[in-house]
Design a protein around this motif. Structure first.
Motif, PDB file in Angstrom:
ATOM      1  N   ALA A   1      10.462 -35.031 -24.698  1.00 50.10           N
ATOM      2  CA  ALA A   1       9.146 -34.404 -24.821  1.00 50.10           C
ATOM      3  C   ALA A   1       9.272 -32.906 -25.078  1.00 50.10           C
ATOM      4  O   ALA A   1       8.552 -32.339 -25.918  1.00 50.10           O
ATOM      5  N   LEU A   2      10.181 -32.240 -24.376  1.00 49.28           N
ATOM      6  CA  LEU A   2      10.355 -30.803 -24.559  1.00 49.28           C
ATOM      7  C   LEU A   2      10.994 -30.480 -25.903  1.00 49.28           C
ATOM      8  O   LEU A   2      10.644 -29.484 -26.551  1.00 49.28           O
TER       9      LEU A   2
ATOM     10  N   ASP B   1       8.009 -28.589 -32.719  1.00 44.82           N
ATOM     11  CA  ASP B   1       6.664 -28.408 -33.269  1.00 44.82           C
ATOM     12  C   ASP B   1       6.133 -26.988 -33.069  1.00 44.82           C
ATOM     13  O   ASP B   1       5.041 -26.658 -33.548  1.00 44.82           O
ATOM     14  N   GLY B   2       6.877 -26.164 -32.336  1.00 45.39           N
ATOM     15  CA  GLY B   2       6.449 -24.794 -32.093  1.00 45.39           C
ATOM     16  C   GLY B   2       5.229 -24.687 -31.210  1.00 45.39           C
ATOM     17  O   GLY B   2       4.449 -23.736 -31.313  1.00 45.39           O
ATOM     18  N   VAL B   3       5.062 -25.657 -30.312  1.00 45.69           N
ATOM     19  CA  VAL B   3       3.892 -25.687 -29.436  1.00 45.69           C
ATOM     20  C   VAL B   3       4.159 -24.865 -28.177  1.00 45.69           C
ATOM     21  O   VAL B   3       5.216 -24.978 -27.561  1.00 45.69           O
ATOM     22  N   THR B   4       3.200 -24.030 -27.800  1.00 45.34           N
ATOM     23  CA  THR B   4       3.304 -23.246 -26.570  1.00 45.34           C
ATOM     24  C   THR B   4       2.671 -24.028 -25.424  1.00 45.34           C
ATOM     25  O   THR B   4       1.501 -24.407 -25.496  1.00 45.34           O
ATOM     26  N   LEU B   5       3.444 -24.269 -24.379  1.00 46.58           N
ATOM     27  CA  LEU B   5       2.973 -25.055 -23.240  1.00 46.58           C
ATOM     28  C   LEU B   5       3.049 -24.227 -21.969  1.00 46.58           C
ATOM     29  O   LEU B   5       3.970 -23.439 -21.786  1.00 46.58           O
ATOM     30  N   THR B   6       2.089 -24.430 -21.074  1.00 47.24           N
ATOM     31  CA  THR B   6       2.102 -23.729 -19.795  1.00 47.24           C
ATOM     32  C   THR B   6       2.687 -24.581 -18.675  1.00 47.24           C
ATOM     33  O   THR B   6       2.974 -24.060 -17.600  1.00 47.24           O
ATOM     34  N   ASP B   7       2.832 -25.880 -18.910  1.00 49.32           N
ATOM     35  CA  ASP B   7       3.510 -26.729 -17.932  1.00 49.32           C
ATOM     36  C   ASP B   7       4.203 -27.870 -18.656  1.00 49.32           C
ATOM     37  O   ASP B   7       4.035 -28.072 -19.851  1.00 49.32           O
TER      38      ASP B   7
ATOM     39  N   THR C   1      11.065 -19.050 -24.303  1.00 51.64           N
ATOM     40  CA  THR C   1       9.844 -19.660 -23.789  1.00 51.64           C
ATOM     41  C   THR C   1      10.183 -20.522 -22.580  1.00 51.64           C
ATOM     42  O   THR C   1      11.347 -20.843 -22.334  1.00 51.64           O
ATOM     43  N   ARG C   2       9.141 -20.910 -21.846  1.00 51.83           N
ATOM     44  CA  ARG C   2       9.361 -21.797 -20.702  1.00 51.83           C
ATOM     45  C   ARG C   2       9.990 -23.109 -21.156  1.00 51.83           C
ATOM     46  O   ARG C   2      10.908 -23.629 -20.519  1.00 51.83           O
ATOM     47  N   THR C   3       9.496 -23.645 -22.278  1.00 54.73           N
ATOM     48  CA  THR C   3      10.026 -24.909 -22.797  1.00 54.73           C
ATOM     49  C   THR C   3      11.520 -24.817 -23.045  1.00 54.73           C
ATOM     50  O   THR C   3      12.293 -25.698 -22.633  1.00 54.73           O
ATOM     51  N   LEU C   4      11.959 -23.756 -23.698  1.00 48.32           N
ATOM     52  CA  LEU C   4      13.384 -23.599 -23.999  1.00 48.32           C
ATOM     53  C   LEU C   4      14.193 -23.355 -22.726  1.00 48.32           C
ATOM     54  O   LEU C   4      15.339 -23.807 -22.619  1.00 48.32           O
TER      55      LEU C   4
END
Length: 242
Positions: A186-187, A193-199, A95-98
């Motif tokens: 934050a990331l 939490d397994g949250v999908t973020l776009t930014d 994911t972008r976060t990772l």
């Protein structure tokens, strides 16, 4: 003295800033083409992006995060185009976060600010870069944004539910710049939490932190579709770079 040390001496008022460049996407909307390696005006899109960051005196280091199959080609491009601030090219996550977390973990331990900039935003100006970095150095979290000019409606199942007040709406761009430990925390929380973020602003906002907005630029578009490439070429021609 290293290039990093020389920059710190020239701009002592700005902390050490590492630019993390996520470039690990699959370009699903680019009709089978890898947008990072597509050429615009004779240079790959990713190179254009990295050259803009390289030219900013407030950015001291660049870490590129890409797919495993692109680590060697991207490293070769950085060498061939003389990108001295690129310290590492690393493999991203699912994911972008990772991916951004991987970039942060690979950055210089001295980095007090992290500027996350999309690899597919090659037209960012020096004015946008410097303003947002200086703002983040003061307040801890900042991002460039432009006012929304179209009327925006909230809809469900094709039926309008609400017309939003566009005076309060902004389209947020990158780089998004943060105090390094704040963004990392934050990331990590978002990933746990397994949250999908776009930014990345959204990750910081989840912790209750405020993000300040600086002036964006309508030319600072993200290349997503083949049509965007046509717009991008027009920008380069207008700047005399193609």
């Amino acid at each position: 003295m290293s290039i990093f040390g020389a920059l710190r001496k020239k701009h002592p008022e700005v902390p050490f800033c590492t630019a993390v460049v996520p470039a690990a996407g699959t370009s699903t909307r680019m009709e089978g083409q890898d947008k990072m390696l597509l050429e615009l005006g004779g240079r790959p899109v990713l190179v254009l992006t990295l050259q803009a960051l390289e030219a900013c005196p407030l950015i001291h280091e660049i870490v590129v995060v890409t797919r495993e199959d692109l680590v060697v080609p991207v490293s070769r491009l950085c060498r061939d185009f003389g990108l001295e601030k690129v310290s590492k090219v690393v493999t991203g996550g699912a994911t972008r976060t990772l991916s951004v977390l991987a970039g942060i973990r690979s950055s210089d331990p001295e980095a007090a600010l992290i500027a996350v900039h999309d690899g597919a935003r090659p037209f960012v100006t020096q004015e946008v870069l410097e303003e947002v970095i200086r703002k983040a150095a003061v307040c801890g979290a900042a991002a460039p944004a432009i006012p929304v000019t179209d009327t925006v409606k909230r809809a469900r199942d094709g039926v309008v539910e609400e017309t939003l007040d566009r005076e309060t709406l902004f389209a947020v761009q990158t780089p998004q710049v943060f105090e390094a430990s704040l963004l990392k925390a934050a990331l990590q929380k978002a990933a746990e939490d397994g949250v999908t973020l776009t930014d990345d602003c959204a990750a910081v906002e989840r912790l209750g932190m405020q993000v300040s907005l600086t002036r964006g630029d309508r030319a600072n578009l993200k290349l997503t579709t083949p049509t965007d490439l046509d717009f991008g070429l027009g920008i380069l021609i207008g700047r005399g770079e193609a």
